[in-house]
Design an enzyme around this catalytic site. Sequence first.
Site, PDB file in Angstrom:
ATOM      1  N   ASP A   1      87.970  38.466  -1.222  1.00  0.00           N
ATOM      2  CA  ASP A   1      87.666  39.434  -2.274  1.00  0.00           C
ATOM      3  C   ASP A   1      86.830  38.726  -3.337  1.00  0.00           C
ATOM      4  O   ASP A   1      87.328  38.357  -4.395  1.00  0.00           O
ATOM      5  CB  ASP A   1      88.974  39.984  -2.860  1.00  0.00           C
ATOM      6  CG  ASP A   1      88.731  41.045  -3.915  1.00  0.00           C
ATOM      7  OD1 ASP A   1      87.567  41.443  -4.096  1.00  0.00           O
ATOM      8  OD2 ASP A   1      89.710  41.466  -4.569  1.00  0.00           O
TER       9      ASP A   1
ATOM     10  N   ASP B   1      79.902  38.888  -6.668  1.00  0.00           N
ATOM     11  CA  ASP B   1      78.565  38.776  -6.084  1.00  0.00           C
ATOM     12  C   ASP B   1      78.235  37.322  -5.774  1.00  0.00           C
ATOM     13  O   ASP B   1      78.750  36.409  -6.433  1.00  0.00           O
ATOM     14  CB  ASP B   1      77.523  39.338  -7.058  1.00  0.00           C
ATOM     15  CG  ASP B   1      77.682  40.837  -7.274  1.00  0.00           C
ATOM     16  OD1 ASP B   1      78.365  41.471  -6.461  1.00  0.00           O
ATOM     17  OD2 ASP B   1      77.125  41.356  -8.259  1.00  0.00           O
TER      18      ASP B   1
ATOM     19  N   PRO C   1      79.341  30.023  -8.554  1.00  0.00           N
ATOM     20  CA  PRO C   1      80.402  29.486  -7.697  1.00  0.00           C
ATOM     21  C   PRO C   1      80.726  30.376  -6.501  1.00  0.00           C
ATOM     22  O   PRO C   1      81.069  29.886  -5.427  1.00  0.00           O
ATOM     23  CB  PRO C   1      81.602  29.386  -8.649  1.00  0.00           C
ATOM     24  CG  PRO C   1      80.990  29.292 -10.004  1.00  0.00           C
ATOM     25  CD  PRO C   1      79.753  30.120  -9.957  1.00  0.00           C
TER      26      PRO C   1
END
Length: 292
Positions: free
Chosen positions: A167, A170, A174
């Site tokens: 989950d 965008d 990181p």
Amino acid sequence: MKRLPMYLHRDKGELWLTENERENLKLSYRIRQVVFEETSPFQHVMILDSYDFGRMLVLDGIVQTTSADGYIYNEMIVHVPLAYHPRPRRVLIIGGGDCGAAREACKHPHVEQIDMVEIDERVVEACKTYLPEVSGNLSDPRVRFLFTDGVRYARQPEGLYDVIIVDSSDPIGPAEQLFEQSFYQHLYRALKDDGMMVCQSQSPIFHAEVMQQTYARMSSVYPHVHMYTAVVPTYPGGLWSFTIGAKQPLAARPRNRFDLETKYVNQEILTGCFQLPQFLKQMINTVETVAI
């Protein structure tokens, strides 16, 4: 007077959040108030109360989820793989700091343990306190919070999980590592022999290249890859894609009749979400031309 964060501005006395989605597209939301704001060691975190979408989680100026439509994304990224896996007992969620995915996974009575790996503890704390419409103030004892880097954690387990849910936000900064082929390979190793993983694979309208690249990279690791979609109003373009990578063939239908308490997912959605529009079929049929 406290200075507004760079993402907020006033127009004729009214407060607005403007999300810079891309060079030629900005999305603006009229805001009632700033409920929570803090700069964590990793990112700028806000909970805003908007007029049309209710409370929303905003990270570095980008809307992640809202109380009005967050259930669509969370139900789709969780219930589809958990409904199709033959025996989901142990689940890993990487990311998901709003706790919405973990909350949905807890609805499955046969799931025994949910490891939630989130790098930013402040996001979890803020959402549990100020965004209960999404997080449900999650307190299920089956959920084990691991506040660490998801990419680093994925290198450790071997044959441990039935389902892995990525989950992610965008693929910027990181989170970009969560879309790399090497990351998918680590997740493959972390899955049991009949395991499967799922990730959000962006908008087929505005992020077609990322979506195709995700499908291509997962196809190079997993023998069985399937894409499905849902419409999430706050996400750019509305239409959003998810991609499943499985070690074993996906069943033709969910293992049992779906009867959990949900707002979006039902039996018909579970079986119909894999039916893709023609342009999307053509896009994934050409993934071999996309650089891995």
